[in-house]
Design a protein around this motif. Structure first.
Motif, PDB file in Angstrom:
ATOM      1  N   TYR A  55       3.337  10.198 -19.858  1.00 44.46           N
ATOM      2  CA  TYR A  55       2.345   9.439 -19.093  1.00 44.46           C
ATOM      3  C   TYR A  55       2.302   9.874 -17.632  1.00 44.46           C
ATOM      4  N   PHE A  56       1.092   9.804 -17.044  1.00 44.42           N
ATOM      5  CA  PHE A  56       0.967   9.910 -15.597  1.00 44.42           C
ATOM      6  C   PHE A  56       1.443   8.578 -15.027  1.00 44.42           C
ATOM      7  N   TYR A  57       2.033   8.627 -13.834  1.00 48.38           N
ATOM      8  CA  TYR A  57       2.529   7.374 -13.267  1.00 48.38           C
ATOM      9  C   TYR A  57       2.665   7.425 -11.756  1.00 48.38           C
ATOM     10  N   PHE A  58       2.827   6.241 -11.180  1.00 52.33           N
ATOM     11  CA  PHE A  58       3.224   6.063  -9.788  1.00 52.33           C
ATOM     12  C   PHE A  58       4.582   5.381  -9.809  1.00 52.33           C
ATOM     13  N   GLN A  59       5.477   5.830  -8.959  1.00 51.30           N
ATOM     14  CA  GLN A  59       6.797   5.203  -8.869  1.00 51.30           C
ATOM     15  C   GLN A  59       6.728   4.005  -7.928  1.00 51.30           C
ATOM     16  N   LYS A 111       0.849  -1.193   0.000  1.00 49.66           N
ATOM     17  CA  LYS A 111       0.000   0.000   0.000  1.00 49.66           C
ATOM     18  C   LYS A 111       0.883   1.241   0.000  1.00 49.66           C
ATOM     19  N   PHE A 112       0.424   2.249  -0.733  1.00 46.69           N
ATOM     20  CA  PHE A 112       1.179   3.493  -0.879  1.00 46.69           C
ATOM     21  C   PHE A 112       0.238   4.686  -0.786  1.00 46.69           C
ATOM     22  N   GLU A 113       0.812   5.835  -0.491  1.00 48.72           N
ATOM     23  CA  GLU A 113       0.183   7.139  -0.698  1.00 48.72           C
ATOM     24  C   GLU A 113       1.224   7.933  -1.446  1.00 48.72           C
ATOM     25  N   GLN A 114       0.861   8.380  -2.637  1.00 52.55           N
ATOM     26  CA  GLN A 114       1.867   8.988  -3.494  1.00 52.55           C
ATOM     27  C   GLN A 114       1.233  10.037  -4.399  1.00 52.55           C
ATOM     28  N   ALA A 115       1.998  11.057  -4.703  1.00 54.58           N
ATOM     29  CA  ALA A 115       1.529  12.081  -5.638  1.00 54.58           C
ATOM     30  C   ALA A 115       1.570  11.520  -7.057  1.00 54.58           C
ATOM     31  N   ILE A 116       0.608  11.914  -7.852  1.00 51.82           N
ATOM     32  CA  ILE A 116       0.592  11.547  -9.270  1.00 51.82           C
ATOM     33  C   ILE A 116       1.722  12.308  -9.950  1.00 51.82           C
ATOM     34  N   ARG A 117       2.557  11.578 -10.662  1.00 48.67           N
ATOM     35  CA  ARG A 117       3.695  12.168 -11.365  1.00 48.67           C
ATOM     36  C   ARG A 117       3.456  12.068 -12.867  1.00 48.67           C
ATOM     37  N   GLN A 118       4.297  12.764 -13.629  1.00 55.38           N
ATOM     38  CA  GLN A 118       4.182  12.699 -15.082  1.00 55.38           C
ATOM     39  C   GLN A 118       5.573  12.623 -15.700  1.00 55.38           C
ATOM     40  N   LEU A 119       5.729  11.688 -16.639  1.00 57.23           N
ATOM     41  CA  LEU A 119       6.989  11.558 -17.363  1.00 57.23           C
ATOM     42  C   LEU A 119       7.170  12.751 -18.286  1.00 57.23           C
ATOM     43  N   GLU A 120       8.419  13.001 -18.627  1.00 57.51           N
ATOM     44  CA  GLU A 120       8.724  14.047 -19.608  1.00 57.51           C
ATOM     45  C   GLU A 120       8.030  13.699 -20.919  1.00 57.51           C
ATOM     46  N   LYS A 121       7.701  14.713 -21.683  1.00 53.43           N
ATOM     47  CA  LYS A 121       7.016  14.502 -22.966  1.00 53.43           C
ATOM     48  C   LYS A 121       7.809  13.580 -23.891  1.00 53.43           C
ATOM     49  N   ARG A 122       9.143  13.703 -23.896  1.00 57.88           N
ATOM     50  CA  ARG A 122       9.963  12.851 -24.774  1.00 57.88           C
ATOM     51  C   ARG A 122       9.906  11.382 -24.380  1.00 57.88           C
ATOM     52  N   SER A 142      -9.744  -0.351 -10.311  1.00 56.98           N
ATOM     53  CA  SER A 142      -8.521  -1.150 -10.359  1.00 56.98           C
ATOM     54  C   SER A 142      -8.177  -1.423 -11.820  1.00 56.98           C
ATOM     55  N   PHE A 143      -6.914  -1.710 -12.045  1.00 55.76           N
ATOM     56  CA  PHE A 143      -6.467  -2.010 -13.403  1.00 55.76           C
ATOM     57  C   PHE A 143      -5.248  -2.913 -13.339  1.00 55.76           C
ATOM     58  N   ARG A 144      -5.067  -3.657 -14.422  1.00 57.15           N
ATOM     59  CA  ARG A 144      -3.898  -4.521 -14.556  1.00 57.15           C
ATOM     60  C   ARG A 144      -2.795  -3.709 -15.221  1.00 57.15           C
ATOM     61  N   CYS A 145      -1.547  -3.973 -14.807  1.00 59.06           N
ATOM     62  CA  CYS A 145      -0.436  -3.200 -15.366  1.00 59.06           C
ATOM     63  C   CYS A 145       0.869  -3.968 -15.265  1.00 59.06           C
ATOM     64  N   GLY A 146       1.866  -3.438 -15.927  1.00 57.18           N
ATOM     65  CA  GLY A 146       3.211  -3.984 -15.870  1.00 57.18           C
ATOM     66  C   GLY A 146       4.156  -2.919 -15.357  1.00 57.18           C
ATOM     67  N   ASN A 198      14.744   2.335 -10.388  1.00 60.73           N
ATOM     68  CA  ASN A 198      13.379   2.165  -9.912  1.00 60.73           C
ATOM     69  C   ASN A 198      12.439   1.957 -11.092  1.00 60.73           C
ATOM     70  N   PHE A 199      11.173   1.758 -10.780  1.00 59.40           N
ATOM     71  CA  PHE A 199      10.188   1.416 -11.797  1.00 59.40           C
ATOM     72  C   PHE A 199       8.973   2.316 -11.660  1.00 59.40           C
ATOM     73  N   PHE A 200       8.068   2.207 -12.636  1.00 62.47           N
ATOM     74  CA  PHE A 200       6.813   2.936 -12.554  1.00 62.47           C
ATOM     75  C   PHE A 200       5.705   2.132 -13.206  1.00 62.47           C
ATOM     76  N   ILE A 201       4.477   2.470 -12.806  1.00 64.98           N
ATOM     77  CA  ILE A 201       3.296   1.933 -13.479  1.00 64.98           C
ATOM     78  C   ILE A 201       2.544   3.122 -14.066  1.00 64.98           C
ATOM     79  N   ILE A 202       2.066   2.929 -15.277  1.00 66.76           N
ATOM     80  CA  ILE A 202       1.359   3.998 -15.976  1.00 66.76           C
ATOM     81  C   ILE A 202      -0.055   4.123 -15.436  1.00 66.76           C
ATOM     82  N   LEU A 203      -0.458   5.349 -15.209  1.00 68.75           N
ATOM     83  CA  LEU A 203      -1.797   5.677 -14.732  1.00 68.75           C
ATOM     84  C   LEU A 203      -2.513   6.387 -15.873  1.00 68.75           C
ATOM     85  N   ALA A 204      -3.484   5.716 -16.479  1.00 69.48           N
ATOM     86  CA  ALA A 204      -4.196   6.275 -17.631  1.00 69.48           C
ATOM     87  C   ALA A 204      -4.887   7.590 -17.260  1.00 69.48           C
TER      88      ALA A 204
END
Length: 168
Positions: A30-34, A15-26, A60-64, A72-78
């Protein structure tokens, strides 16, 4: 409790509490969680783990997992999920990730299941594909409405799988 349900109970979740982040345009914008590497390494399949992300409001959603580039890694948040949550970039969201009991992370369409049950050669070819190619085939099948076209698409894909070109 049967073995399948017991195995599902043993799958790790965090479980996490995290701010929604966004990758650079290049990198796609995408919005993401780290997801930190130390969390990822607790999953049996490490970075190849498919996840289920559970958000507030019963979403909920399935992701990779994707590499952030710093270990570190991230999951994309549509974007549609961000809107459904009525959140914006920088807003904090509580969420939970758990290992998807289905290592493919997608359900196999009935037409593909039936074909693989009936055609041993097709089953052997399908089993030789990487999980990513299997998911690609499944997503392609799910976009097709006509059953005959679905079967033909599966057979064509299995007999001529796409070849990924190596970067030079």
């Amino acid at each position: 409790m049967d073995q399948k349900n017991q195995k599902q109970k043993e799958l790790p979740s965090f479980k996490f509490e995290q701010a929604i982040r966004q990758l650079e345009k290049r990198r796609g914008g995408y919005f993401y969680f780290q997801i930190d590497a130390d969390i990822v390494h607790q999953f049996e399949r490490k970075k190849a783990t498919r996840l289920i992300c559970t958000l507030p409001e019963g979403l909920s959603f399935r992701c990779g997992l994707n590499h952030l580039g710093d270990g570190n890694f991230f999951i994309i948040l549509a974007t549609k999920l961000v809107k459904a949550l009525k959140k914006d970039l920088g807003d904090v969201v509580a969420f939970e990730i758990s290992e998807d009991p289905n290592p493919l992370g997608v359900d196999i369409p009935e037409v593909l299941e039936v074909l693989l049950d009936q055609d041993e050669n097709a089953k052997e070819l399908f089993n030789q594909l990487t999980d990513g190619k299997k998911r690609g085939l499944i997503h392609t099948i799910n976009r097709i409405k006509n059953i005959d076209k679905k079967v033909n698409t599966v057979l064509e894909f299995l007999n001529n799988p796409p070849v990924r070109k190596k970067k030079s």
